[in-house]
Design a protein around this motif. Structure first.
Motif, PDB file in Angstrom:
ATOM      1  N   UNK A  35       0.838  -1.203   0.000  1.00 49.44           N
ATOM      2  CA  UNK A  35       0.000   0.000   0.000  1.00 49.44           C
ATOM      3  C   UNK A  35       0.871   1.252   0.000  1.00 49.44           C
ATOM      4  N   UNK A  72      -8.889  10.202  -2.912  1.00 51.23           N
ATOM      5  CA  UNK A  72      -9.609  10.806  -1.791  1.00 51.23           C
ATOM      6  C   UNK A  72      -9.655  12.325  -1.837  1.00 51.23           C
ATOM      7  N   UNK A 120     -13.030  10.958  -5.347  1.00 57.78           N
ATOM      8  CA  UNK A 120     -13.798  10.307  -4.282  1.00 57.78           C
ATOM      9  C   UNK A 120     -14.319   8.939  -4.707  1.00 57.78           C
ATOM     10  N   UNK A 122     -13.025   4.654  -5.780  1.00 61.38           N
ATOM     11  CA  UNK A 122     -11.987   3.619  -5.787  1.00 61.38           C
ATOM     12  C   UNK A 122     -12.186   2.812  -7.056  1.00 61.38           C
TER      13      UNK A 122
ATOM     14  N   UNK B 360     -10.018  12.582   5.252  1.00 62.48           N
ATOM     15  CA  UNK B 360     -10.130  13.835   4.516  1.00 62.48           C
ATOM     16  C   UNK B 360     -11.607  14.113   4.261  1.00 62.48           C
ATOM     17  N   UNK B 409     -15.515  12.137   1.071  1.00 60.18           N
ATOM     18  CA  UNK B 409     -14.916  11.821   2.355  1.00 60.18           C
ATOM     19  C   UNK B 409     -13.956  10.647   2.210  1.00 60.18           C
ATOM     20  N   UNK B 410     -12.895  10.719   2.961  1.00 63.71           N
ATOM     21  CA  UNK B 410     -11.979   9.583   3.131  1.00 63.71           C
ATOM     22  C   UNK B 410     -11.885   9.331   4.622  1.00 63.71           C
ATOM     23  N   UNK B 412     -10.006   6.972   7.328  1.00 64.40           N
ATOM     24  CA  UNK B 412      -8.923   5.990   7.426  1.00 64.40           C
ATOM     25  C   UNK B 412      -9.416   4.686   8.047  1.00 64.40           C
ATOM     26  N   UNK B 427     -11.175  -0.085   6.216  1.00 67.56           N
ATOM     27  CA  UNK B 427     -10.129   0.924   6.105  1.00 67.56           C
ATOM     28  C   UNK B 427     -10.251   1.711   4.803  1.00 67.56           C
ATOM     29  N   UNK B 428      -9.729   2.907   4.880  1.00 64.97           N
ATOM     30  CA  UNK B 428      -9.608   3.770   3.702  1.00 64.97           C
ATOM     31  C   UNK B 428     -10.931   3.849   2.939  1.00 64.97           C
ATOM     32  N   UNK B 429     -11.953   4.176   3.674  1.00 63.60           N
ATOM     33  CA  UNK B 429     -13.280   4.314   3.061  1.00 63.60           C
ATOM     34  C   UNK B 429     -13.308   5.615   2.262  1.00 63.60           C
ATOM     35  N   UNK B 430     -13.651   5.519   1.018  1.00 59.91           N
ATOM     36  CA  UNK B 430     -13.695   6.701   0.173  1.00 59.91           C
ATOM     37  C   UNK B 430     -15.024   6.722  -0.568  1.00 59.91           C
ATOM     38  N   UNK B 447     -14.669   0.697   0.832  1.00 66.00           N
ATOM     39  CA  UNK B 447     -13.567   0.622   1.783  1.00 66.00           C
ATOM     40  C   UNK B 447     -12.908  -0.740   1.712  1.00 66.00           C
ATOM     41  N   UNK B 448     -11.738  -0.819   2.272  1.00 64.49           N
ATOM     42  CA  UNK B 448     -10.988  -2.069   2.255  1.00 64.49           C
ATOM     43  C   UNK B 448     -11.378  -2.878   3.482  1.00 64.49           C
TER      44      UNK B 448
END
Lengths: 222, 671
Positions: A35, A72, A120, A122, B360, B409-410, B412, B427-430, B447-448
């Motif tokens: 990562x 992000x 925003x 993935x 963020x 939004x991000x 963590x 994790x790392x929800x975007x 998110x992961x």
């Protein structure tokens, strides 16, 4: 040449597959991702192996990477295909040239131009780097470099993967193959005593982040 | 036209004359004399003196001098002790009076806002106006000689205004519904500048100036420089604006300049520096902010104010006028704080969701609140009360309020689960979202999760808490999920596989019974026989557990009804053993599942034997997910007639067509 190497691999019982873990990271029961995170991107890179397969009827050595990229912030994040580079050199002075991106997919979508991640979101990518020249052996390490543009920023990154030895705990090579339609076991792409045949997106009725691009091309005799 | 200078000099002269006369008459008669004079001038309702003392012929001391608001009768200024120094009047009317100085010490001035104005300002304006009238009347009655006019008919030069100073005055700022704010140790001086009377208040340390300028038409200007302020800035806002103060509770250093023209039109510009705002429901202060604002008549606007908080800043603008409020907020690249969730109307009810600090946030919000004139009239309320009920309640109240916006939004790390013991980390929800028509619309957010990806999209009604969402999970590592639950028991070791699933859900936040949905999940590419329930089934049947190297596949179809999960179809397949099941799970814990084991490979013959096997054994799984209790029910006996069997086998009859008489015997209750 590649075909010859396959034959050579068969004779020496060397598996024609290489499985990898990010250098410096501990090998676990399942595939480990590298990562790289910054304010502009969260990039997970998985090396799904280096293997011989067929592209347009030609045997090639392929390095298969899976990227999951989160953007992000506002503004697109864009990877230029030319900016991807995979270095297979196992030692300084290795004359083998770096590989460039041969084929890219995002889910079921074939990507011809830049790999763009909208703000925003993935987005997953399957990247294939093919070598049809003098690559006779599975590399011991894979160094992937990339460069992306985010607004006026340039994001350079790299990830180094080392090959997993067969005798390591959790090594995937002795694992049986998962069901063929699913194609994965413990996160590894089609492991097992098979060789991978023609590369093409396989039909699937379900939605997935990463699809399967091979069918078993035959059983490997070891 | 009598100049203001002469007016003020007149007031001073009258008081001096009164006091001098009182001294001559003796201290005993001084108070009544002063009262009489003030009454004669028409100031009895505005000014009063508690006691008068004449230590010297040219000095008078008054105690407890009060100035009252002519409208309410409230004391708006009080001076503990005032010393008047003057020269005794000689022949020749006012020109004979030489007021030298007025020095007051102690007391307070109260700035209290009501629907019309500040009481103190109104009182001063009243005194000036009253004295002006009185002087004009006397001048007309006495003729030029007494008014000091020269023989040529020209008025004599007005007497110099004595120095007027009040020291150690406490300035009290008071508004309805707001706590008092006091500026202790202020010095107040009064002087003339041109035709205007200036009341200059030097606030105590660290120091600031409030300047009130009065013309013959009343208050003309307010200038505020470097005044530390709590809620007092709202004193100067248009009507209704004080609610901004009560809602935002600002503090900071105020600079502004307010002018009122001859038509009474107000215009002001200023800024509140180093400001701190404490809006309701915002769990953190907005600090180190700069708020440039402008007032034009009844319109108040705040443009591009930067409100800083720990982790970022908000760029905001406010446009408020009677009947409407427009508020815009822009947040870019702010560090995500867990307490941001408290800002959402339903945020406190999201018990299954726990965010950690870090990430963020970008947010662009436009809030409009409007009230139709007709509607306000019908309600018997003045239209300016658009902010009545406070901003926060107004935003929740819907109706007149529209909130639109979008953002991204991000996060963590987010924890999802009903209890801390059963939470899983994502994790790392975007993702991005949109706010419109009272709804929070969540666009694709991911998110992961356990090396896989969790994806969510849906909508939340911010007023009712109704929500609908579609959720999916891709390629999650089951082993990591079990570790996330802290399940490291020997039995569960070796549980591997790749989880995929989806759910469509609707419900209401805070009401588990309103949940409704359906979904499916599957696990592939792993070993599931060490899952406690399946392990218990295999043990109860005394079967050999399938090898770990086999590829197992689990598929489950389920419905959600309240806190119950109805398992419509559960199927676990391996090479030589399959389990079929239906049942339910309550509260994600209590299990009530019936399982049929099939121990043959599939195929034409297998189907036949599978059917027969299905009639022979049923396994009832009860207890809990972590401690299942298994009961093998041997032989339901082949209760179905042969006809039903052939129907099933050939497909000529569906199982639904089996007559009630042909139904299998009910399952025996577990012991």
């Amino acid at each position: 040449m590649a075909l010859a190497s396959l034959s050579l691999g068969a004779c020496t019982l060397a598996p024609p597959r290489g499985y990898y873990v990010p250098a410096g990271m501990e090998l676990g029961p399942s595939l480990v991702a590298y990562r790289e995170q910054s304010d502009d991107a969260v990039i997970d890179v998985r090396c799904q192996g280096a293997y011989f397969d067929e592209v347009d009827g030609e045997e090639v050595l392929t390095v298969h990477l899976q990227l999951d990229v989160a953007r992000p912030r506002s503004g697109d994040l864009s990877f230029s295909p030319e900016a991807f580079e995979v270095d297979l050199a196992s030692a300084p002075g290795d004359p083998r040239a770096a590989l460039h991106l041969s084929e890219a997919w995002s889910k079921r979508e074939h990507i011809a131009g830049p790999l763009v991640v909208s703000p925003w979101t993935r987005r997953p990518f399957d990247l294939f780097f093919d070598a049809s020249g003098d690559y006779e052996t599975i590399p011991d390490r894979v160094l992937v470099r990339w460069s992306a543009q985010a607004g006026g920023q340039t994001l350079d990154g790299q990830a180094l993967f080392r090959r997993i030895r067969n005798d390591e705990p959790f090594a995937p090579s002795p694992e049986p193959i998962a069901d063929v339609a699913f194609g994965m076991r413990n996160g590894y792409y089609m492991p097992g005593a098979i060789r991978l045949g023609d590369r093409a997106l396989r039909p699937s009725t379900e939605e997935r982040m990463h699809y399967i691009f091979h069918e078993p091309g035959g059983w490997w005799p070891w | 036209m009598v100049t203001l200078l002469r007016l003020v000099a007149g007031v001073v002269a009258v008081v001096c004359l009164a006091l001098a006369g009182a001294w001559l008459a003796a201290d005993l008669y001084a108070p009544s004399f002063v009262d009489h004079q003030l009454s004669e001038m028409g100031l009895a309702s505005s000014l009063s003196v508690g006691a008068v003392n004449l230590p010297r012929p040219d000095v008078a001391r008054a105690r407890d001098v009060d100035m009252r608001d002519p409208r309410t009768g409230d004391v708006v200024a009080h001076v503990d002790d005032v010393e008047f120094r003057y020269a005794l009047p000689g022949a020749g009317g006012w020109s004979g009076v030489r007021p030298m100085s007025i020095v007051g010490r102690g007391g307070r001035v109260r700035f209290s806002r009501d629907e019309d104005d500040l009481g103190f300002v109104r009182a001063i304006a009243h005194v000036i106006d009253t004295v002006e009238t009185w002087v004009e009347e006397r001048a007309e009655a006495a003729g030029p000689a007494e008014t000091g006019a020269a023989e040529g008919g020209e008025a004599a030069a007005p007497p110099e205004l004595p120095s007027i100073e009040f020291r150690e005055i406490e300035v009290v700022l008071q508004m309805p519904g707001l706590p008092l704010d006091t500026l202790p140790g202020c010095d107040v001086s009064v002087y003339l500048k041109g035709e205007d009377t200036h009341v200059e208040i030097h606030t105590g340390p660290p120091g600031g100036i409030v300047l009130l300028v009065f013309s013959s038409q009343g208050l003309k200007q307010i200038r505020v420089l470097d005044v530390p302020v709590e809620p007092c800035f709202a004193l100067f806002l248009p009507e209704g604006g004080e609610l901004l103060a009560s809602e935002l509770r600002p503090s900071g250093v105020l600079q502004f300049d307010l002018e009122r023209d001859a038509d009474g039109h107000l215009h002001a510009e200023g800024h509140l520096d180093e400001a701190t705002l404490r809006p309701p429901r915002v769990p953190f202060p907005l600090e180190r902010s700069s708020l440039p604002f402008e007032i034009d008549g009844s319109r108040f606007s705040l443009k591009d104010a930067r409100l800083r908080f720990d982790g970022g800043e908000v760029l905001t603008s406010v446009d408020h006028e009677p009947g409407s409020l427009v508020l815009t907020l822009d947040v870019v690249d702010a560090r995500f704080r867990a307490d941001f969730l408290d800002l959402f109307p339903q945020g406190h009810s999201l018990s299954w969701l726990r965010c950690e600090d870090g990430g963020n946030l970008e947010l662009h919000l436009r809030i409009e609140q409007r009230q139709a004139q007709g509607e306000a009239a019908a309600q018997g309320e003045p239209p300016v009360q658009v902010l009545e009920g406070a901003i926060a309640r107004g935003l929740e109240g819907g109706g007149e309020t529209t909130v639109r916006g979008w953002g991204g939004v991000l996060l963590h790390r987010v924890w999802i689960g009903p209890t801390p013991e059963s939470e899983v980390a994502v994790d790392e929800v975007v993702g991005s979202f949109e706010i419109r028509d009272g709804e929070l619309v969540l666009r694709e957010t991911s998110g992961l999760f356990a090396e896989g990806v969790l994806r969510l999209r849906g909508r939340l009604d911010q007023a009712t808490g109704d929500l609908q969402f579609n959720g999916s999970v891709f390629d999650a590592d089951l082993a990591r999920i079990r570790r996330a639950f802290g399940d490291s028991s020997d039995t569960s070791r070796g549980v591997t596989g790749w989880l995929e699933g989806s759910v469509v859900y609707s419900g209401r936040i805070g009401e588990p019974s309103a949940a409704h949905g359906q979904g499916q999940l599957s696990v592939r590419g792993g070993n599931l026989w060490n899952v406690k329930i399946f392990d218990a089934v295999v043990r109860a049947l005394s079967l050999k557990k399938p090898g770990a190297s086999e590829s197992h596949r689990l598929e489950v179809q389920f419905d959600i009804e309240g806190d119950q999960l109805d398992i419509n179809d559960l199927r676990l397949d391996s090479e030589f053993l399959s389990l079929y099941g239906t049942g339910r799970v309550r509260h994600l814990r209590d299990v009530d599942i019936d399982i049929t084991p099939i121990t043959v490979p599939l195929g034409p013959l297998g189907q036949l034997i599978e059917y027969v096997e299905a009639q022979l054994v049923k396994v009832e799984v009860r207890g809990t997910v972590t401690e299942p209790k298994v009961e093998v029910i041997p032989i339901k006996v082949v209760t179905r007639p042969v006809g039903a069997f052939w129907g099933w086998l050939t497909g000529l009859f569906s199982s639904d067509e089996v007559s009630p008489e042909e139904q299998p015997a009910p399952t025996p209750a577990p012991p």
